[in-house]
Design a protein around this motif. Sequence first.
Motif, short mmCIF file in Angstrom:
data_model
loop_
_atom_site.label_atom_id
_atom_site.label_comp_id
_atom_site.label_asym_id
_atom_site.label_seq_id
_atom_site.Cartn_x
_atom_site.Cartn_y
_atom_site.Cartn_z
N GLY A 1 -5.75 -5.87 -3.65
CA GLY A 1 -4.60 -5.48 -4.45
C GLY A 1 -5.05 -4.90 -5.77
O GLY A 1 -6.23 -4.95 -6.14
N ASN A 2 -4.10 -4.35 -6.51
CA ASN A 2 -4.39 -3.69 -7.78
C ASN A 2 -4.43 -4.68 -8.95
O ASN A 2 -4.72 -4.31 -10.07
N GLY B 1 -0.80 7.51 -8.68
CA GLY B 1 -0.68 7.40 -7.23
C GLY B 1 0.62 7.96 -6.71
O GLY B 1 0.65 8.66 -5.69
N VAL B 2 1.72 7.69 -7.42
CA VAL B 2 3.02 8.21 -7.01
C VAL B 2 3.04 9.74 -7.11
O VAL B 2 3.57 10.43 -6.24
N VAL C 1 0.84 -1.20 0.00
CA VAL C 1 0.00 0.00 0.00
C VAL C 1 0.88 1.25 0.00
O VAL C 1 1.89 1.31 0.70
N TYR C 2 0.49 2.26 -0.77
CA TYR C 2 1.27 3.50 -0.86
C TYR C 2 0.33 4.67 -1.03
O TYR C 2 -0.85 4.51 -1.37
N ASP D 1 2.69 -5.53 -6.30
CA ASP D 1 1.33 -5.13 -6.64
C ASP D 1 1.01 -3.88 -5.82
O ASP D 1 0.49 -3.97 -4.71
N PHE D 2 1.39 -2.72 -6.35
CA PHE D 2 1.24 -1.46 -5.62
C PHE D 2 -0.24 -1.06 -5.57
O PHE D 2 -0.89 -0.94 -6.61
#
Length: 336
Positions: free
Chosen positions: A263-264, A322-323, A183-184, A218-219
Motif C-alpha cells: 500500500g501507499n 496517478g489519477v 489499486v488504480y 489507501d490508493f
Amino acid sequence: MPTALVTGAAGFIGSFVCRTLLEDGLRVIGLDCLSDYYDVALKERREDTLLAYEDYRSVHDKVETPGLLRALFEEEKPDVVIHLAAQAGVRYSIENPRSYLESNIIGTFELLEAARAYPPKHMLLASTSSAYGANTDMPYCETDKADHQMSFYAATKKSTENMAHSYAHLFGLPITMFRFFTVYGPWGRPDMALFKFTKAILDDKPIDVYNFGDMKRDFTYVEDLVHAIRLLIDAVPVRPEDGVVVEGDSLSPVAPFRVVNIGNSDAVQLVAFIEAIEAATGKKATRNLMPMQAGDVPATWANADLLHKLTGYAPKTDVKDGVAKFVGWYRQYYDV
C-alpha cells in the motif's frame, strides 16, 4: 530462462505483472479465462500488448477447471507462480457469491494441488486489504488479527490465505500472500471507482458517493504495486528452524509463509480523490451522496513497513499524479 506462471494475466494487475516479468527476461505463461464480468474487449487489448513478446504464452481457461493447473505445472515446471486470478468486487459478491466460491476458493485449491505435485521456488498469491474486515485500528499491520471479514469476497480471500498456509506447512511450499490496497491506474477495471467517476464526469453525469463521502482509502498506483511484487519474488520466505519470528514480521513459525501489505501508507479522503479527478478532467462532478453499501468499510490504510524491510521499497506515487495518468490513458483509449 526462468519461467513464471501468472494467473489472471489479462486482468488489470496481471497484465502489468506479465509485462514487467517479460521485460526482465523471464518466460511467462499467462492464464486467463477472459470472463465477461466486465468488458472483454479491454482484457483482449491488454492481452494483445503481451502477445507482442516472443516469450509469452497465453492459455485461455478457468483456474478452477479440474486438473488444468496440474497439467500446466507438469508441462511447464514454473519457477515462480503469481496467482492473481479471482472473482473481484465487494458488491458483486452479494449478488453472485457462487462465482467467488468457484474462482477464489476452488481455483486456489487447484493451484495448491498443482504446486504440491510440481513445487515452484516461490508462489505469490493475491489477497486483499478487505481481509482486515471490522478492524478499526489503523494503519493495518500484517500481524493484526483478521477474523471478521465484512463481505463474502473478503471471506473467500482470507480463506485462501489459510489454505495456502496449510500447504506451506504440510509440503514446504514457499508462499507469500500480498494484501492489496485500492489499486488504480491506466488499464484499470471499469467497475472500480476511478473508472466510473472519470466516465461519469466526462459524460456530464452524476457520481454515486457512498457513506456521504466520509470514506478513506489507501490508493496504490498500479506500477508501484507491480514493482513491489517483482521485488518480493526474491524475498522467499523460509521456515524458522527454532520457530522464533522477528517482531513485526508476519512469517509463520511453522511454515515458509508470509503475508505482506502493499500500500501507499497514506489514507486519502474520498473527497480528495474526487477532487483529483476533477483537476485531471477539468470538470466538476455532480455528487449523489448515498449511505454506505453493505459489505464495505469506511477506511483502509496500510502499514507497509514489512514490505520496505524485505525489499527496501515503498510505494510513493501521489494520488494526484496517478489519477492524472489514468485520465490521460482514458482519454486516449476512448478517444475522448
